[in-house]
Enzyme design. Structure first.
Site, PDB file in Angstrom:
ATOM      1  CG  HIS A 114      -0.439   0.030   2.544  1.00 12.00           C
ATOM      2  ND1 HIS A 114      -0.181   1.204   3.213  1.00 12.00           N
ATOM      3  CD2 HIS A 114      -0.105  -0.961   3.410  1.00 12.00           C
ATOM      4  CE1 HIS A 114       0.279   0.920   4.421  1.00 12.00           C
ATOM      5  NE2 HIS A 114       0.348  -0.381   4.572  1.00 12.00           N
ATOM      6  CG  ASP A 145      -2.658   4.164   2.886  1.00 13.23           C
ATOM      7  OD1 ASP A 145      -2.263   3.067   2.447  1.00 13.23           O
ATOM      8  OD2 ASP A 145      -3.453   4.272   3.839  1.00 13.23           O
ATOM      9  CG  ASP A 195       2.804   0.416   7.730  1.00  7.24           C
ATOM     10  OD1 ASP A 195       2.397  -0.111   6.676  1.00  7.24           O
ATOM     11  OD2 ASP A 195       2.101   0.540   8.746  1.00  7.24           O
ATOM     12  CD  GLU A 243      -3.077  -1.543   5.547  1.00  5.70           C
ATOM     13  OE1 GLU A 243      -3.209  -2.572   6.238  1.00  5.70           O
ATOM     14  OE2 GLU A 243      -2.601  -0.496   6.020  1.00  5.70           O
ATOM     15  CD  GLU A 244      -1.303   2.304   7.695  1.00  3.87           C
ATOM     16  OE1 GLU A 244      -1.960   1.869   8.652  1.00  3.87           O
ATOM     17  OE2 GLU A 244      -0.129   1.962   7.472  1.00  3.87           O
ATOM     18  CG  ASP A 249       1.325  -3.733   5.053  1.00  4.90           C
ATOM     19  OD1 ASP A 249       2.140  -2.892   5.450  1.00  4.90           O
ATOM     20  OD2 ASP A 249       0.095  -3.621   5.215  1.00  4.90           O
ATOM     21  CG  HIS A 269       0.906   3.150  12.362  1.00  9.56           C
ATOM     22  ND1 HIS A 269      -0.386   2.726  12.529  1.00  9.56           N
ATOM     23  CD2 HIS A 269       1.320   2.620  11.189  1.00  9.56           C
ATOM     24  CE1 HIS A 269      -0.747   1.966  11.502  1.00  9.56           C
ATOM     25  NE2 HIS A 269       0.283   1.881  10.682  1.00  9.56           N
TER      26      HIS A 269
END
Ligand SMILES: [Zn+2]
Length: 408
Positions: free
Chosen positions: A76, A78, A137, A171-172, A194, A376
């Site tokens: 992903h 994002d 990520d 995705e997030e 991922d 994150h």
């Protein structure tokens, strides 16, 4: 351009997704990276395109005459909204020796506050300047798949079947599988890149539901409330107190599920509680949902009117339900991981993945480690050594699948 240059280039492009947006993709800036990826794939001579929903698709056609199972790789573009994602300033630390890493005047990272650093001692690593997340990520996954594509294009002697690639947005915020084009992506199975530590292969995740309870009380002036007032907020407390104490995320790990109170509000007249319900085991997951129903119905009986309305919605299911009948997909990845000199690491995911949704939509899709850590947050980092290994693992998967069909 090679793996690390790609990664550095991608993380500098702000691709934060937005849970409060109703557009598709949720933020248009995600396409800034997607367009770069399409151009780079085209420069390699591959057929790639960006669709209206912000998904990048690419197919590397088979270079052998025999039938080889078509497979795919997904990542992903994002990044999480949990930490700032603009103006990422990646910094490479060569041969990390386990000492303090001063990101800026306020944040120093070390193996104590960031135990994952113990896994990368001796590696070249990439860190932030402490003001943003890194975006490993999942730009580590994106860069690794791009590297895989360039290796396959440059080394024609590597035999492979059709390889499908997709880079998803959002995705997030749990929407990465929403507009995935299964008609175009004709792989028999795929892997999301991922995960975290290289060598990880994940194929179990939570079954997930959300519950919303609305309590309707009977309000009256508290001075004359005797035997008449029913305080909705207090009944909400009563509900929560009847849930099993230890099914709380703060008391659980590994395969233990939980009910997690995510939001509450209340007055005398009306109160609401919102929970998320999680368990790897479908039967226990169903029992947890049943407990919510039983308590609600008990309270409605006790107060003699519909004091509580309960709404439960399933969010996603454990991909193992499907994967268990196709364990060769996991075995291929484990063989690939061993072939590059690593030991496969399997852990149940205490969350969901786009792969879970894709799996239930007909594309079995376990998750592989990419060499990124501390997702994150501002202490996010990536190991260049592990990222290179992750490319090796993906390449090995391609080779194993091509060989398998040669023997059949
Ligand atoms: Zn991710």
């Amino acid at each position: 351009m090679r793996l690390v240059d790609r990664f550095i280039k991608y993380v500098k492009i702000d691709t934060e997704s937005d849970p409060n947006s109703n557009t598709v993709p949720s933020t248009m800036k995600q396409k800034d990276l997607s367009k770069v990826l399409v151009n780079e794939l085209k420069e390699m001579g591959l057929n790639a395109f960006l669709d209206d929903y912000g998904y990048v698709y690419c197919k590397i056609p088979s270079n052998v005459k025999r039938d080889v199972t078509p497979i795919g790789f997904v990542a992903h573009v994002d990044t999480s909204f949990d930490a700032p994602g603009a103006n990422v300033k990646p910094r490479i630390i060569k041969n990390y020796n386990g000492s303090d890493i001063k990101l800026n005047d306020y944040i120093t990272m070390n193996p104590k506050n960031s135990p994952a650093l113990n896994l990368v001692i001796g590696d070249d690593i990439i860190v932030t300047d402490g003001n943003t997340l890194l975006g490993a990520d999942d730009k580590a996954g994106v860069a690794e798949i791009m590297e895989l594509a360039s290796i396959l294009v440059e080394n024609k002697e590597i035999e492979h079947g059709d390889i499908y690639i997709c880079f998803t947005p959002d995705e997030e915020i749990g929407r990465g599988a929403n507009y995935f084009n299964h008609d175009w992506f004709k792989a028999d199975f795929a892997y999301t890149l991922d995960g975290s530590q290289v060598g990880e292969i994940e194929y179990e995740n939570f079954n997930a539901a959300s519950a919303k309870l609305t309590f309707t009380g009977k309000s009256i002036h508290p001075g004359s409330a005797k035997n008449q007032m029913i305080n909705a907020s207090l009944v909400a407390f009563e509900f929560n107190s009847m849930l099993p104490t230890f099914l709380n995320p703060a008391y659980t790990e590994k395969y233990e599920g939980f009910n997690h109170l995510t939001n509450m509000s209340g007055t005398t007249e009306e109160a609401t509680l919102q929970y998320i319900i999680r368990n790897h085991n479908k039967d226990i997951f169903n029992e947890q949902k049943e407990t919510f129903k039983k308590i609600a119905s008990y309270l409605n009986n006790k107060y003699n009117y519909e004091i509580v309305k309960l709404e439960i919605n399933d969010s996603y299911y454990n991909m193992y339900e499907v994967i268990k009948d196709h364990m060769y997909i996991v075995d291929i990845a484990k063989d690939a991981i061993r072939n590059v000199g690593l030991t496969p690491i399997t852990n149940p995911i205490r969350g969901g993945t786009d792969g879970a949704r894709l799996t239930f939509d007909g594309l079995p899709c376990p998750n592989l480690g990419t060499g990124g850590f501390n997702y994150h947050g501002r202490m996010e980092f990536a190991s260049i050594n592990q990222m290179k290994k992750a490319v090796d693992v993906a390449l090995e998967i391609v080779k194993i699948v091509a060989k398998k069909n040669a023997n059949n």
